[in-house]
Design an enzyme around this catalytic site. Structure first.
Site, PDB file in Angstrom:
ATOM      1  N   LYS A  22      92.328  51.818 -50.957  1.00  0.00           N
ATOM      2  CA  LYS A  22      91.318  50.874 -51.490  1.00  0.00           C
ATOM      3  C   LYS A  22      91.997  49.902 -52.450  1.00  0.00           C
ATOM      4  O   LYS A  22      91.765  48.693 -52.388  1.00  0.00           O
ATOM      5  CB  LYS A  22      90.243  51.669 -52.216  1.00  0.00           C
ATOM      6  CG  LYS A  22      89.401  50.849 -53.180  1.00  0.00           C
ATOM      7  CD  LYS A  22      88.360  51.669 -53.891  1.00  0.00           C
ATOM      8  CE  LYS A  22      88.838  52.310 -55.138  1.00  0.00           C
ATOM      9  NZ  LYS A  22      88.867  51.462 -56.328  1.00  0.00           N
ATOM     10  N   ASN A  23      92.861  50.429 -53.318  1.00  0.00           N
ATOM     11  CA  ASN A  23      93.439  49.588 -54.388  1.00  0.00           C
ATOM     12  C   ASN A  23      94.600  48.731 -53.914  1.00  0.00           C
ATOM     13  O   ASN A  23      95.149  47.958 -54.698  1.00  0.00           O
ATOM     14  CB  ASN A  23      93.840  50.452 -55.590  1.00  0.00           C
ATOM     15  CG  ASN A  23      92.619  50.985 -56.308  1.00  0.00           C
ATOM     16  OD1 ASN A  23      91.484  50.569 -56.031  1.00  0.00           O
ATOM     17  ND2 ASN A  23      92.828  51.932 -57.204  1.00  0.00           N
ATOM     18  N   ARG A  92      84.563  45.644 -60.837  1.00  0.00           N
ATOM     19  CA  ARG A  92      85.372  44.836 -61.735  1.00  0.00           C
ATOM     20  C   ARG A  92      86.609  44.277 -61.029  1.00  0.00           C
ATOM     21  O   ARG A  92      87.172  43.272 -61.453  1.00  0.00           O
ATOM     22  CB  ARG A  92      85.760  45.613 -62.969  1.00  0.00           C
ATOM     23  CG  ARG A  92      85.980  47.083 -62.752  1.00  0.00           C
ATOM     24  CD  ARG A  92      86.445  47.770 -63.989  1.00  0.00           C
ATOM     25  NE  ARG A  92      87.450  46.984 -64.643  1.00  0.00           N
ATOM     26  CZ  ARG A  92      87.190  46.111 -65.609  1.00  0.00           C
ATOM     27  NH1 ARG A  92      85.943  45.951 -65.994  1.00  0.00           N
ATOM     28  NH2 ARG A  92      88.145  45.402 -66.155  1.00  0.00           N
ATOM     29  N   CYS A 116      83.145  49.694 -68.219  1.00  0.00           N
ATOM     30  CA  CYS A 116      82.658  50.660 -67.222  1.00  0.00           C
ATOM     31  C   CYS A 116      82.730  52.036 -67.872  1.00  0.00           C
ATOM     32  O   CYS A 116      83.107  52.175 -69.026  1.00  0.00           O
ATOM     33  CB  CYS A 116      83.482  50.587 -65.941  1.00  0.00           C
ATOM     34  SG  CYS A 116      85.094  51.291 -66.137  1.00  0.00           S
ATOM     35  N   ARG A 121      88.034  48.086 -70.642  1.00  0.00           N
ATOM     36  CA  ARG A 121      88.720  47.434 -69.518  1.00  0.00           C
ATOM     37  C   ARG A 121      88.708  45.912 -69.627  1.00  0.00           C
ATOM     38  O   ARG A 121      88.206  45.176 -68.781  1.00  0.00           O
ATOM     39  CB  ARG A 121      88.122  47.914 -68.209  1.00  0.00           C
ATOM     40  CG  ARG A 121      88.138  49.426 -68.162  1.00  0.00           C
ATOM     41  CD  ARG A 121      88.073  50.085 -66.873  1.00  0.00           C
ATOM     42  NE  ARG A 121      89.043  49.686 -65.895  1.00  0.00           N
ATOM     43  CZ  ARG A 121      88.862  49.971 -64.599  1.00  0.00           C
ATOM     44  NH1 ARG A 121      87.777  50.568 -64.214  1.00  0.00           N
ATOM     45  NH2 ARG A 121      89.777  49.602 -63.717  1.00  0.00           N
ATOM     46  N   ASP A 305      94.292  58.181 -62.103  1.00  0.00           N
ATOM     47  CA  ASP A 305      93.247  58.363 -61.088  1.00  0.00           C
ATOM     48  C   ASP A 305      93.253  59.755 -60.482  1.00  0.00           C
ATOM     49  O   ASP A 305      92.376  60.069 -59.672  1.00  0.00           O
ATOM     50  CB  ASP A 305      93.400  57.319 -59.968  1.00  0.00           C
ATOM     51  CG  ASP A 305      93.089  55.924 -60.465  1.00  0.00           C
ATOM     52  OD1 ASP A 305      93.395  54.967 -59.754  1.00  0.00           O
ATOM     53  OD2 ASP A 305      92.562  55.797 -61.598  1.00  0.00           O
ATOM     54  N   ILE A 327      95.966  56.282 -70.488  1.00  0.00           N
ATOM     55  CA  ILE A 327      95.701  54.932 -69.963  1.00  0.00           C
ATOM     56  C   ILE A 327      94.334  54.415 -70.398  1.00  0.00           C
ATOM     57  O   ILE A 327      94.208  53.309 -70.908  1.00  0.00           O
ATOM     58  CB  ILE A 327      95.805  54.912 -68.417  1.00  0.00           C
ATOM     59  CG1 ILE A 327      97.181  55.395 -67.952  1.00  0.00           C
ATOM     60  CG2 ILE A 327      95.472  53.518 -67.879  1.00  0.00           C
ATOM     61  CD1 ILE A 327      98.316  54.466 -68.249  1.00  0.00           C
ATOM     62  N   ARG A 397      82.351  54.646 -53.338  1.00  0.00           N
ATOM     63  CA  ARG A 397      83.095  53.424 -53.675  1.00  0.00           C
ATOM     64  C   ARG A 397      84.543  53.528 -53.202  1.00  0.00           C
ATOM     65  O   ARG A 397      85.178  52.534 -52.893  1.00  0.00           O
ATOM     66  CB  ARG A 397      83.113  53.215 -55.195  1.00  0.00           C
ATOM     67  CG  ARG A 397      81.792  52.937 -55.801  1.00  0.00           C
ATOM     68  CD  ARG A 397      81.934  52.493 -57.217  1.00  0.00           C
ATOM     69  NE  ARG A 397      82.897  51.380 -57.306  1.00  0.00           N
ATOM     70  CZ  ARG A 397      83.094  50.686 -58.425  1.00  0.00           C
ATOM     71  NH1 ARG A 397      82.431  50.995 -59.519  1.00  0.00           N
ATOM     72  NH2 ARG A 397      83.949  49.697 -58.460  1.00  0.00           N
TER      73      ARG A 397
HETATM   74  C1  EPZ Z   1      93.711  49.606 -61.684  1.00  0.00           C
HETATM   75  O1  EPZ Z   1      92.725  49.199 -62.612  1.00  0.00           O
HETATM   76  C2  EPZ Z   1      93.007  50.463 -60.661  1.00  0.00           C
HETATM   77  N1  EPZ Z   1      92.000  49.667 -59.968  1.00  0.00           N
HETATM   78  C3  EPZ Z   1      92.355  51.654 -61.347  1.00  0.00           C
HETATM   79  O2  EPZ Z   1      91.779  52.474 -60.340  1.00  0.00           O
HETATM   80  C4  EPZ Z   1      93.443  52.449 -62.064  1.00  0.00           C
HETATM   81  O3  EPZ Z   1      92.845  53.515 -62.771  1.00  0.00           O
HETATM   82  C5  EPZ Z   1      94.192  51.529 -63.041  1.00  0.00           C
HETATM   83  O4  EPZ Z   1      94.719  50.391 -62.341  1.00  0.00           O
HETATM   84  C6  EPZ Z   1      95.356  52.248 -63.718  1.00  0.00           C
HETATM   85  O5  EPZ Z   1      96.250  52.707 -62.756  1.00  0.00           O
HETATM   86  C7  EPZ Z   1      92.395  48.822 -58.989  1.00  0.00           C
HETATM   87  O6  EPZ Z   1      93.573  48.695 -58.670  1.00  0.00           O
HETATM   88  C8  EPZ Z   1      91.316  48.049 -58.303  1.00  0.00           C
HETATM   89  P1  EPZ Z   1      94.940  48.256 -65.729  1.00  0.00           P
HETATM   90  P2  EPZ Z   1      93.062  48.030 -63.680  1.00  0.00           P
HETATM   91  O7  EPZ Z   1      94.741  46.795 -65.897  1.00  0.00           O
HETATM   92  O8  EPZ Z   1      94.039  47.075 -63.105  1.00  0.00           O
HETATM   93  C9  EPZ Z   1      94.324  47.778 -70.404  1.00  0.00           C
HETATM   94  C10 EPZ Z   1      90.107  53.701 -59.283  1.00  0.00           C
HETATM   95  O9  EPZ Z   1      89.685  54.796 -59.598  1.00  0.00           O
HETATM   96  N2  EPZ Z   1      94.196  46.337 -70.117  1.00  0.00           N
HETATM   97  O10 EPZ Z   1      96.241  48.727 -65.182  1.00  0.00           O
HETATM   98  O11 EPZ Z   1      91.781  47.493 -64.171  1.00  0.00           O
HETATM   99  C11 EPZ Z   1      93.195  48.602 -69.822  1.00  0.00           C
HETATM  100  O12 EPZ Z   1      92.090  48.630 -70.707  1.00  0.00           O
HETATM  101  C12 EPZ Z   1      90.356  52.657 -60.350  1.00  0.00           C
HETATM  102  O13 EPZ Z   1      90.413  53.356 -58.113  1.00  0.00           O
HETATM  103  C13 EPZ Z   1      94.037  45.455 -71.192  1.00  0.00           C
HETATM  104  O14 EPZ Z   1      94.006  45.853 -72.349  1.00  0.00           O
HETATM  105  O15 EPZ Z   1      93.770  48.840 -64.829  1.00  0.00           O
HETATM  106  C14 EPZ Z   1      93.839  49.967 -69.654  1.00  0.00           C
HETATM  107  O16 EPZ Z   1      93.805  50.650 -70.885  1.00  0.00           O
HETATM  108  C15 EPZ Z   1      89.809  53.096 -61.684  1.00  0.00           C
HETATM  109  N3  EPZ Z   1      93.921  44.121 -70.929  1.00  0.00           N
HETATM  110  C16 EPZ Z   1      95.288  49.634 -69.305  1.00  0.00           C
HETATM  111  O17 EPZ Z   1      95.482  48.280 -69.749  1.00  0.00           O
HETATM  112  C17 EPZ Z   1      93.960  43.639 -69.646  1.00  0.00           C
HETATM  113  O18 EPZ Z   1      93.852  42.395 -69.469  1.00  0.00           O
HETATM  114  C18 EPZ Z   1      95.610  49.704 -67.817  1.00  0.00           C
HETATM  115  O19 EPZ Z   1      94.624  48.964 -67.129  1.00  0.00           O
HETATM  116  C19 EPZ Z   1      94.116  44.549 -68.575  1.00  0.00           C
HETATM  117  C20 EPZ Z   1      94.245  45.896 -68.837  1.00  0.00           C
END
Ligand code: EPZ
Length: 422
Positions: A22-23, A92, A116, A121, A305, A327, A397
């Protein structure tokens, strides 16, 4: 609202085939906005998030046709630029259309994704990087409004935090930016590399994807391509944990073992040795499950995840396990529901201490987010009696036909809908 009814007890046996990731499919679908030519993506899983992304693309003037397991995306006039809130709020990852829209259509209006269940996020890192590339950004009535009338230009950008979709969004934007872009402190998740493979097939000039530093030479335009997404490592990991929990021998087929190294190490430490093939991994419940102490981290570390699913497994370990979620700030919703089944878990800050083994008993539990839901299903497989998992639309999802796949392995699981208002 659909629910799962699960009878605990049966041992799992047999093969389960992993669906497409999916991702990986989500950013690949967003990348189709970078060209006016048809792009074919094979192996996208039939899950709700993919349907939502296709609706977002349709709102942006693209059409998505399905033939067997191939999704063919064709761009219309290429004028639309607004991704509406009613779609973005349900997923998102819709924010992934921002980079491609600004890069090619030179403007975008994408609803600011709210928080969420697992955390705030924010997308500040996405926006800061696009600003460095020349986009003018503002938030207006809950939407991110981005404009780049003269197009984007390359920049040297360091992400202050590793962000998966942030890396993907900016990587896509950089493919059409004038000049060279260097992205530092990038996410190394396999889904980033898979997106880069599609972009290169479309004519992008990218090096270093999958490493912390990615370099992109912008090009005038990208053309159509065909691409198959990688297998879903989180789905594969979920079924491996199911095998370690209550399997005689469960074989996860059509996976990429090299994407699951951290999990295999943890399962080994827990006493569940895995047999690793070229594109399959087999595992069963060991005589004794040992407790582990881990912290989630970015790839190639232990995936956040898979954290909830590991917590479910550790309720059966002989001793005290410690799982730290490094994370996301609020990713232990599953703990409270697992405790309804009899688990003994103490959450202090970002660390959960799981005391095992505990004899779980069936109950009605409520899913809260995609991976927490999977943890509840796993726990239900070993809980004595009947468990009803409510709100499994969270599962739908990201897990394709979970009840069919688990049922084929021998689980006593059925989907039912008790009717309105219940
Ligand atoms: C991706 O989310 C995945 N989703 C998530 O999978 C996964 O848990 C996550 O990466 C971590 O591996 C998709 O790929 C669609 P991040 P993402 O930006 O990109 C902070 C699932 O279950 N951050 O890597 O949104 C954030 O708050 C989902 O399939 C900022 O502060 O995660 C977090 O603490 C859930 N500012 C950390 O970074 C930003 O602009 C990592 O988030 C962006 C992120």
């Amino acid at each position: 609202m659909d629910k799962f009814r699960i009878q605990g007890g049966p041992r799992l046996n047999g093969k389960v085939q992993v669906s497409g990731a999916k991702n990986a499919a989500l950013p690949c679908l967003a990348a189709t906005l970078l060209t006016c030519e048809p792009v074919e993506i094979a192996g996208t899983p039939r899950v709700r998030d993919i349907v939502t992304m296709e609706k977002v693309l349709q709102a942006l003037g693209e059409s998505c046709q399905h033939r067997a397991e191939v999704t063919r995306v064709v761009t219309g006039t290429g004028e639309a630029f607004w991704a509406p809130y009613e779609l973005v709020r349900t997923m998102r990852a819709s924010v992934l259309v921002l980079g491609p829209l600004v890069a090619r259509r030179r403007r975008a209006r994408v609803a600011l994704p709210g928080g969420c269940a697992i955390g705030a996020r924010p997308v500040d890192l996405h926006l800061a990087a696009l600003e460095r590339m020349g986009a003018e950004l503002r938030v207006e009535h809950g939407d991110i409004v981005a404009e780049a009338p003269r197009g984007l230009h390359g920049a040297d950008i360091t992400f202050s935090k590793v962000t998966v979709t942030g890396t993907e969004n900016v990587l896509m934007a950089a493919t059409l930016a004038r000049g060279r872009t260097v992205l530092r402190n990038c996410a190394r998740e396999p889904e980033v590399g898979d997106l880069a493979a599609l972009l290169v097939a479309m004519g992008a000039h990218i090096s270093g994807a999958g490493s912390p530093t990615i370099e992109v030479e912008g090009v005038e335009g990208l053309h159509g391509a065909s691409h198959r997404v990688i297998p879903d490592r989180i789905e594969a990991g979920t079924y491996l944990i199911a095998g370690a929990l209550c399997g005689d021998r469960v074989t996860v087929d059509r996976c990429r073992p090299e994407h699951l190294g951290a999990l295999l190490e943890v399962l080994e430490a827990a006493g569940a040795s895995c047999s690793v093939g070229v594109d399959s991994i087999a595992v069963g419940r060991p005589p004794i499950l040992r407790p582990v102490t881990i912290a989630t981290t970015e790839f190639p570390g232990f995936a956040t995840d898979l954290q909830a699913q590991l917590v479910a497994l550790m309720t059966q370990a002989e001793g005290v396990s410690e799982v730290t979620e490094a994370i996301f700030e609020n990713r232990f919703q599953h703990a409270l529901e697992l405790m309804r089944l009899g688990a003994r878990i103490e959450v202090t800050g970002r660390t959960a201490r799981i005391c095992g083994p505990t004899s779980l008993t069936g109950a009605t539990v409520m899913a809260s987010d995609l991976r927490a839901s999977a943890a509840l299903v796993l726990a239900a497989l070993v809980a004595r009696g009947e468990t009803v998992v409510d709100r499994i639309y969270h599962l739908d999802r990201g897990y394709e036909a979970m009840e069919s796949k688990l049922g084929a392995l021998g689980a006593a699981i059925e989907r039912f809908n008790p009717g309105p208002y219940r």
